[in-house]
Motif scaffolding. Structure first.
Motif, mmCIF file in Angstrom:
data_model
loop_
_atom_site.group_PDB
_atom_site.id
_atom_site.type_symbol
_atom_site.label_atom_id
_atom_site.label_comp_id
_atom_site.label_asym_id
_atom_site.label_seq_id
_atom_site.Cartn_x
_atom_site.Cartn_y
_atom_site.Cartn_z
ATOM 1 N N ASP A 321 0.828 -1.208 0.000
ATOM 2 C CA ASP A 321 0.000 0.000 0.000
ATOM 3 C C ASP A 321 0.866 1.262 0.000
ATOM 4 N N GLU A 322 1.938 1.242 0.769
ATOM 5 C CA GLU A 322 2.839 2.400 0.799
ATOM 6 C C GLU A 322 3.600 2.537 -0.512
ATOM 7 N N ARG A 325 1.423 4.274 -2.816
ATOM 8 C CA ARG A 325 1.373 5.708 -2.507
ATOM 9 C C ARG A 325 2.564 6.436 -3.101
ATOM 10 N N GLN A 362 -0.809 12.134 -3.517
ATOM 11 C CA GLN A 362 -0.340 11.203 -2.483
ATOM 12 C C GLN A 362 0.987 11.633 -1.858
ATOM 13 N N ARG A 363 1.494 12.793 -2.265
ATOM 14 C CA ARG A 363 2.688 13.358 -1.654
ATOM 15 C C ARG A 363 2.457 14.762 -1.103
ATOM 16 N N TRP A 368 -0.177 14.155 4.235
ATOM 17 C CA TRP A 368 0.705 13.042 4.560
ATOM 18 C C TRP A 368 1.907 13.562 5.346
ATOM 19 N N PRO A 371 5.914 13.056 3.610
ATOM 20 C CA PRO A 371 5.534 12.226 2.461
ATOM 21 C C PRO A 371 6.716 11.657 1.703
ATOM 22 N N ARG A 378 1.845 3.948 7.849
ATOM 23 C CA ARG A 378 0.684 4.772 7.473
ATOM 24 C C ARG A 378 -0.548 3.896 7.245
ATOM 25 N N ARG A 386 -7.325 8.429 7.022
ATOM 26 C CA ARG A 386 -6.879 9.539 6.189
ATOM 27 C C ARG A 386 -7.892 10.675 6.224
ATOM 28 N N TYR A 392 -5.741 9.307 -1.407
ATOM 29 C CA TYR A 392 -5.045 8.095 -1.858
ATOM 30 C C TYR A 392 -5.919 7.429 -2.905
ATOM 31 N N PRO A 394 -4.512 5.308 -5.945
ATOM 32 C CA PRO A 394 -3.573 4.751 -6.929
ATOM 33 C C PRO A 394 -4.252 3.982 -8.052
#
Length: 460
Positions: A321-322, A325, A362-363, A368, A371, A378, A386, A392, A394
């Protein structure tokens, strides 16, 4: 006309050509993130000369475009990216309108969690057999390329599960190589989206050649299945039996478009995203150690990973998942406004180009913490929720959300669990590769690895 947020009549932040273009050419992703971070709550108008797209990165605004008023923001229009996608995938699941809806209805049953869970044993066995082929290079001390090997492993799984082994792994790998050519050839037109197709650009010839090569591999399979269907419930067999809304058998072109789109859906995201993980893990040894510990604990040496074990690999899922991101494959999501609208108080005229970017959103530092840091925590089960659903995304969102989302989680987890239960690696060239902006986000160069055997299968 609808309105995503208030106030109305707010002017967009305009990124001027003189100041922005040199930065975009030097560091496009960093520049876009910087612009979005500096303009919270605003839409940014990118002045690129003859084209001036709106950069929409605020999660509430993204939701407006992809879900709340999605009918007003289509993948049709003059977007260079979607024109090129149609040249590859035709009017199938990568298109828009009734033909897209029909393709999605035909293909969706092959991507349901229930069906994919039932296919885990076959998928895992195919992945296991493909990973076994790395024993030779590991034993001999021969470097391997991460992208090429991940691609080969994915092709083995996709061929068996989705195509009933009617396409062999070597041909499937050739299709992925040509897809890579298509994606990278588009980068030249991404830099000059205002140029019409009639104006030659570097990469055009390679693009056309790659599409022809894909057809030379896949079209004979389509024709053979339509002529003498072998039965079964794989993609080729299902499409050969499929009928259109009038009850007529799908013509060859429609079957071809769905097959090509399916192949891209089942390979592209997993291949491009997982390639980033190998250099990333060397940057975060604590994450790597915890990932290896979980896989060693859950998966036996040399075993074929089971569906039950996939469910136990919770930290592995957090890592994936990260990874999505930090390095989403679909970094750019263009849309065209059908009618006038308002986004965040900014008036959007009909025909305007809207650029969404999962990478940028996502940054965003306001959504975040740190980030730039790779932090799977996270996505821990007890992590705070969130601030916004679309901080988020993707796999996109709304009706066009990628049908391969669940497949990615299964496929990527099986690959990592199988690979790291048997091997460890070190980079031959330390450091993170520069990102290459193409139709999808990919490493800008090879990622050579030196593998070493980790654990041998237990003796019977």
């Amino acid at each position: 006309m609808t309105e995503s947020t208030t106030p109305v009549h707010r002017k967009p932040h305009v990124a001027t050509l003189r100041r922005t273009l040199p930065k975009l050419l030097n560091d496009p992703l960093g520049t876009l993130v910087g612009l979005a971070d500096a303009t919270p709550g605003q839409v940014v108008r990118l002045n690129l000369g003859t084209i001036r797209p709106y950069l929409v990165t605020e999660p509430a605004h993204v939701q407006h475009v992809l879900r709340d008023n999605a009918a007003n923001y289509t993948r049709a229009g003059d977007s260079m990216l979607w024109r090129s996608v149609r040249k590859l995938g035709g009017d199938g699941i990568l298109s828009e309108g009734p033909k897209w809806e029909a393709s999605r209805r035909r293909l969706q049953p092959h991507f349901t969690p229930k069906r994919l869970d039932a296919a885990v044993a076959d998928m895992s066995r195919a992945i296991s057999d493909a990973v076994d082929e790395l024993a030779g290079p590991a034993r001999d001390g021969t470097p391997v390329d991460a992208a090429a090997e991940v691609s080969r492993i994915i092709c083995a799984a996709v061929s068996r599960v989705f195509f009933g082994a009617k396409i062999d792994t070597a041909d499937a790998r050739r299709v992925v190589v040509e897809q890579n050519t298509v994606a990278t050839a588009l980068r030249f037109r991404l830099l000059a989206p205002f140029l019409p197709d009639a104006v030659p650009m570097p990469g055009d010839r390679a693009f056309r050649r790659a599409v022809r090569n894909i057809d030379e591999i896949l079209l004979p399979l389509v024709r053979a299945e339509r002529a003498s269907p072998e039965g079964g419930d794989d993609i080729l067999a299902s499409l050969a039996r499929a009928r259109d809304a009038d009850g007529n058998k799908l013509d060859e072109r429609r079957v071809r478009d769905d097959v090509v789109s399916t192949f891209a859906t089942t390979t592209e995201t997993t291949y491009t995203v997982l390639t980033w993980l190998f250099p990333l893990l060397e940057q975060v040894p604590d994450v790597a150690a915890r990932l290896y510990e979980e896989i060693d604990r859950v998966v036996g040496p040399g075993d074929v990973v089971t569906r039950e074990q996939v469910g136990e690999l919770r930290y592995t899922r957090m890592v994936l998942d990260e990874l999505l991101r930090a390095y989403p494959s679909g970094w750019l999501v263009p849309r065209t406004a059908v009618a006038d609208d308002v986004i965040g108080g900014t008036r959007i005229s009909a025909g305007a180009t809207i650029a969404l970017s999962p990478y940028v959103t996502q940054r965003l530092a306001r959504f975040w913490d740190h980030p730039e840091v790779f932090d799977p925590e996270r996505f821990a089960p007890d992590a705070p929720r969130r601030a916004h659903r679309y901080a988020y995304f993707p796999f996109g969102g709304g009706a066009h959300q990628c049908i391969g989302q669940y497949l990615f989680q299964l496929e990527a987890t099986l690959i990592l669990a199988t690979l790291f239960s048997r091997f460890r690696y070190r980079l031959c060239e330390p450091g993170m590769p520069a990102p290459q902006l193409a139709a999808s986000l990919r490493a800008g160069g090879p990622v050579p690895l030196m593998l070493t055997p980790h654990r041998q299968p237990a003796l019977a």
